[in-house]
Write an enzyme that holds these catalytic residues in place. Sequence first.
Site, PDB file in Angstrom:
ATOM      1  N   ARG A  31     -13.578   6.767   2.398  1.00 32.53           N
ATOM      2  CA  ARG A  31     -13.600   5.958   0.850  1.00 32.53           C
ATOM      3  C   ARG A  31     -13.772   6.917   0.016  1.00 32.53           C
ATOM      4  O   ARG A  31     -12.953   7.887  -0.784  1.00 32.53           O
ATOM      5  CB  ARG A  31     -14.300   4.953   0.641  1.00 32.53           C
ATOM      6  CG  ARG A  31     -13.634   3.726  -0.641  1.00 32.53           C
ATOM      7  CD  ARG A  31     -14.803   2.513  -0.843  1.00 32.53           C
ATOM      8  NE  ARG A  31     -16.417   2.592  -0.568  1.00 32.53           N
ATOM      9  CZ  ARG A  31     -16.942   1.552  -0.967  1.00 32.53           C
ATOM     10  NH1 ARG A  31     -16.874   0.538  -0.937  1.00 32.53           N
ATOM     11  NH2 ARG A  31     -18.997   1.869  -0.803  1.00 32.53           N
ATOM     12  N   TYR A  49      -2.348 -31.518  -8.359  1.00 33.53           N
ATOM     13  CA  TYR A  49      -1.439 -31.509  -8.470  1.00 33.53           C
ATOM     14  C   TYR A  49      -0.752 -31.123  -6.539  1.00 33.53           C
ATOM     15  O   TYR A  49      -1.464 -30.819  -5.867  1.00 33.53           O
ATOM     16  CB  TYR A  49      -1.305 -29.210  -8.932  1.00 33.53           C
ATOM     17  CG  TYR A  49      -1.255 -29.494 -10.636  1.00 33.53           C
ATOM     18  CD1 TYR A  49      -0.758 -29.836 -11.288  1.00 33.53           C
ATOM     19  CD2 TYR A  49      -2.684 -28.574 -10.716  1.00 33.53           C
ATOM     20  CE1 TYR A  49      -1.936 -29.878 -12.788  1.00 33.53           C
ATOM     21  CE2 TYR A  49      -3.345 -28.402 -11.751  1.00 33.53           C
ATOM     22  CZ  TYR A  49      -2.788 -28.755 -13.001  1.00 33.53           C
ATOM     23  OH  TYR A  49      -2.767 -28.862 -14.374  1.00 33.53           O
ATOM     24  N   MET A  90      -7.608 -24.564 -12.615  1.00 32.72           N
ATOM     25  CA  MET A  90      -8.589 -24.079 -13.254  1.00 32.72           C
ATOM     26  C   MET A  90      -9.999 -24.617 -13.714  1.00 32.72           C
ATOM     27  O   MET A  90     -10.933 -23.671 -13.900  1.00 32.72           O
ATOM     28  CB  MET A  90      -7.626 -23.719 -14.533  1.00 32.72           C
ATOM     29  CG  MET A  90      -7.972 -22.030 -15.420  1.00 32.72           C
ATOM     30  SD  MET A  90      -6.956 -21.802 -16.717  1.00 32.72           S
ATOM     31  CE  MET A  90      -5.685 -21.410 -15.731  1.00 32.72           C
ATOM     32  N   LYS A 112     -24.682  -4.587  -9.137  1.00 32.12           N
ATOM     33  CA  LYS A 112     -23.668  -4.258  -9.837  1.00 32.12           C
ATOM     34  C   LYS A 112     -23.020  -5.708  -9.409  1.00 32.12           C
ATOM     35  O   LYS A 112     -23.691  -6.713  -9.266  1.00 32.12           O
ATOM     36  CB  LYS A 112     -23.333  -3.422  -8.323  1.00 32.12           C
ATOM     37  CG  LYS A 112     -22.610  -4.048  -7.093  1.00 32.12           C
ATOM     38  CD  LYS A 112     -21.806  -2.270  -6.347  1.00 32.12           C
ATOM     39  CE  LYS A 112     -21.882  -3.245  -4.810  1.00 32.12           C
ATOM     40  NZ  LYS A 112     -21.665  -1.930  -3.709  1.00 32.12           N
TER      41      LYS A 112
HETATM   42  C1  LIG Z   1     -22.149  -2.146  -2.868  1.00 32.70           C
HETATM   43  C2  LIG Z   1     -23.036  -1.025  -2.200  1.00 32.70           C
HETATM   44  C3  LIG Z   1     -24.634  -1.554  -0.990  1.00 32.70           C
HETATM   45  C4  LIG Z   1     -24.665  -2.609  -0.608  1.00 32.70           C
HETATM   46  O1  LIG Z   1     -24.540  -2.706   0.315  1.00 32.70           O
HETATM   47  P1  LIG Z   1     -24.825  -4.962   1.111  1.00 32.70           P
HETATM   48  O2  LIG Z   1     -24.498  -4.262   1.993  1.00 32.70           O
HETATM   49  O3  LIG Z   1     -24.388  -5.085   0.048  1.00 32.70           O
HETATM   50  O4  LIG Z   1     -26.424  -3.725   1.038  1.00 32.70           O
HETATM   51  C5  LIG Z   1     -24.700  -0.393  -0.486  1.00 32.70           C
HETATM   52  N1  LIG Z   1     -24.185   1.249  -0.842  1.00 32.70           N
HETATM   53  C6  LIG Z   1     -23.183   1.167  -1.907  1.00 32.70           C
HETATM   54  C7  LIG Z   1     -21.962   2.757  -1.687  1.00 32.70           C
HETATM   55  C8  LIG Z   1     -22.312  -0.134  -1.763  1.00 32.70           C
HETATM   56  O5  LIG Z   1     -21.362  -0.010  -3.153  1.00 32.70           O
END
Ligand SMILES: *Cc1c(COP(=O)(O)O)cnc(C)c1O
Length: 387
Positions: free
Chosen positions: A139, A279, A327, A41
């Site tokens: 979550r 800046y 930037m 991701k």
């Molecule tokens: C991002 C994520 C992971 C990976 O976590 P790491 O600490 O980077 O290994 C695993 N499970 C879920 C649900 C995640 O969102």
Amino acid sequence: MVESLFLNNTWIEISESAYAQNLGFFRKLIGKGTELSAVVKANAYGHGWQSIARLAAKHGADSFCVHSIDEAQRLRRAGFRQNVLIMGPIPLRRLREAVEENYRFVVYNHETLRALHRLDLPQDKLARIHLKLETGTHRQGIAEADLAGFLTELKATRQVLLEAVYTHFADIEDTTNYDYSAHQRASFDKLVDTIKTAGFPIIRRHAACTAAAILFPETHFEMVRLGIGQYGLWPSRETMVSFQEQTARSVKDALRPVLTWKTRLNQIKTVPADSSVGYGRTYKTTRETRLGILPIGYSDGYDRGLSNQGYILVRGKRAPVRGRICMNLMMIDLSDIPEAQLDDEAVLIGRQGKEEITADQLAALCGTINYEIVARLNPEIPRLVVG
Ligand SMILES: *Cc1c(COP(=O)(O)O)cnc(C)c1O
């Protein structure tokens, strides 16, 4: 290849040997029988999803995890045929795509199940759901109280396959006290039992992110979701310390950072003492100062919090950042590196000579975690796989 880099102001090098070492470390840890799913991701945590997906497949990852359906589609369209789990929400209107394109996807509520029911899928299609169970992260996840109702509804929904169940730990990275994780693990086991008793043969379970994969073999189950560790970064200092205590192994032999971020010095100038830099005039020279200008700023992912804080490697030495990060530009102090010349390579993250600047160091300087430092590297920066 190297020539063409002169055409870019900045680029990121991905070390294949480091990546292979990291993946090898995790494969050894989890064994051959457990599915190793590479979490790619957020543009593979800023490392570049195409390069990382290719390396992951080549060096033994079995499948992928992503956040969004768009990320899953990018992998498919680039030719990756491995299983892909979508862990983030899918807009209900796009559920049909998720099923028809054969992704695994997370489900954590009744609404998704009802939407699947209404899809009226072609006979040969199965929705491959991974049910997320609430065990204390609060979550995503279906709560224990809603589970029985959900399962009843699931039984009545045709063409939905409960392929796996999973959960996610809240408190492994930030502590060396693992009581809460043990509590979550116990809740997970209990919920799994409930599901089995309700008449579902549970095919697969998964719970472990990197930290759990390293510290708790009992959480590996049938699959591990490996994120940060494959990139050679530790989930936290605490995880690293606990690993060392458990195994007495050198951390360098375990994980090696995969990413090096580079640019070039594109202007050098000498300014007198008492000149303000950048800046807001937040820095004032205390002597005649040789400044270097780099074509990197916060829009590239170099955090503005590193203003007057960060260091850049030039000729194997640390050059301090002076003034605010702009930037697209920043200024560094080359007064103590007289050998530095125009067009010299400068390293923002990674090693040069004997010196190294790590994502962890930058994270500490601007009050965040290594995950954020790499995940926010601008996707437009070219990524290049090197040996
Ligand atoms: C991002 C994520 C992971 C990976 O976590 P790491 O600490 O980077 O290994 C695993 N499970 C879920 C649900 C995640 O969102």
